[in-house]
Design an enzyme around this catalytic site. Sequence first.
Site, PDB file in Angstrom:
ATOM      1  N   ALA A   9       0.762  -1.207  -0.118  1.00 47.52           N
ATOM      2  CA  ALA A   9      -0.017  -0.039   0.118  1.00 47.52           C
ATOM      3  C   ALA A   9       0.938   1.435   0.041  1.00 47.52           C
ATOM      4  CB  ALA A   9      -1.032   0.058   1.090  1.00 47.52           C
ATOM      5  N   GLY A  10       2.237   1.079   0.026  1.00 47.76           N
ATOM      6  CA  GLY A  10       3.044   2.277   0.258  1.00 47.76           C
ATOM      7  C   GLY A  10       3.567   2.739  -1.142  1.00 47.76           C
ATOM      8  N   GLY A  91      14.297  -4.560  -0.793  1.00 49.80           N
ATOM      9  CA  GLY A  91      14.432  -3.281  -1.209  1.00 49.80           C
ATOM     10  C   GLY A  91      14.501  -2.123   0.052  1.00 49.80           C
ATOM     11  N   PHE A 118      17.717  -0.694  -6.536  1.00 51.57           N
ATOM     12  CA  PHE A 118      17.557  -1.500  -7.531  1.00 51.57           C
ATOM     13  C   PHE A 118      17.521  -0.916  -8.834  1.00 51.57           C
ATOM     14  CE2 PHE A 118      16.235  -4.074  -4.126  1.00 51.57           C
ATOM     15  CZ  PHE A 118      16.545  -5.489  -4.658  1.00 51.57           C
ATOM     16  N   HIS A 147      16.689  13.681  -0.542  1.00 55.82           N
ATOM     17  CA  HIS A 147      15.532  12.895  -0.613  1.00 55.82           C
ATOM     18  C   HIS A 147      14.256  13.624  -0.056  1.00 55.82           C
ATOM     19  CE1 HIS A 147      18.261   9.377  -1.269  1.00 55.82           C
ATOM     20  NE2 HIS A 147      17.100   8.747  -1.881  1.00 55.82           N
ATOM     21  N   LYS A 151      11.237  10.413   3.885  1.00 59.18           N
ATOM     22  CA  LYS A 151      12.287   9.368   3.880  1.00 59.18           C
ATOM     23  C   LYS A 151      12.800   9.068   5.105  1.00 59.18           C
ATOM     24  CE  LYS A 151      16.390   7.294   1.664  1.00 59.18           C
ATOM     25  NZ  LYS A 151      15.766   5.849   1.855  1.00 59.18           N
ATOM     26  N   GLY A 157      20.862   4.229   2.200  1.00 63.12           N
ATOM     27  CA  GLY A 157      21.220   3.254   1.934  1.00 63.12           C
ATOM     28  C   GLY A 157      22.229   3.272   0.820  1.00 63.12           C
TER      29      GLY A 157
END
Length: 257
Positions: A9-10, A91, A118, A147, A151, A157
């Site tokens: 749902a994100g 991820g 990714f 970002h 976040k 990362g």
Amino acid sequence: MRVAVSGAAGRMGRLVVKNAVAEGLKVVQAFDINEVGKDAGELAGVGKIGVPIEDDISKLDADVLIDFTTAEAAMKNAEVAAEKGVRVVMGTTGFTDEDRKRLAELAEKVPMIVSPNFSLGVNIFWKIVEYAAKMLYEWDAEIVELHHRHKRDSPSGTALKLAEIIRKVKEEKGIEADLKTCREGISPRESEIGVFGIRGGDVVGEHTVFFFGSGERIELTHRAMSRECFAIGAVRAAKWIAKVDKPGFYTMDDFLE
């Protein structure tokens, strides 16, 4: 190939569902603590796919689990996946050293590919930075990442991996370089790699590596214009890991090679 998505749902989870459907994969389960009961396909904007959002990961039954959640939730999800023999594409970011050690242990049971990013572009970016670091190992190196305001982890990362790439190169050249995530006051710059996070607005993701020499500098930048690149990479990694028989802790380098 049967795929389950955690964090469905994100923002990232919805894009993963969308791209999994576009790639012809069968999304059979969607997990999240939000939007429970709603159709994952409708949330992803691809119409009903008959897969409701559920919040009990213990019901996991798929070939591959793609996880974009929080570090805490992801660890639980990985435990369940390993117990049930479900391959994992991870991820999620923000893991501690202890978390990463545990993930490596779980990967002894099932194939697991873990990456802070990714995106194909970022993975090529890492290679470019490594090459530059080998040529410029005596230069000062700094990393700035931007970002969106939501976040959870800082530094990202991706930025931490960039710092580790540079640190390893310097170490191979006999130069010790510690990671520095903040500076305060006035002091001489030591042998270090600075990593700084900026948060604001709706920035998808931007990473710049600075190499400072005497009278010159080089800036290398990757900008993500959309989260789509992360989802596409994760789905393709899932297609790859589904064909891997040997349990292990895999990276995007393994996938790309």
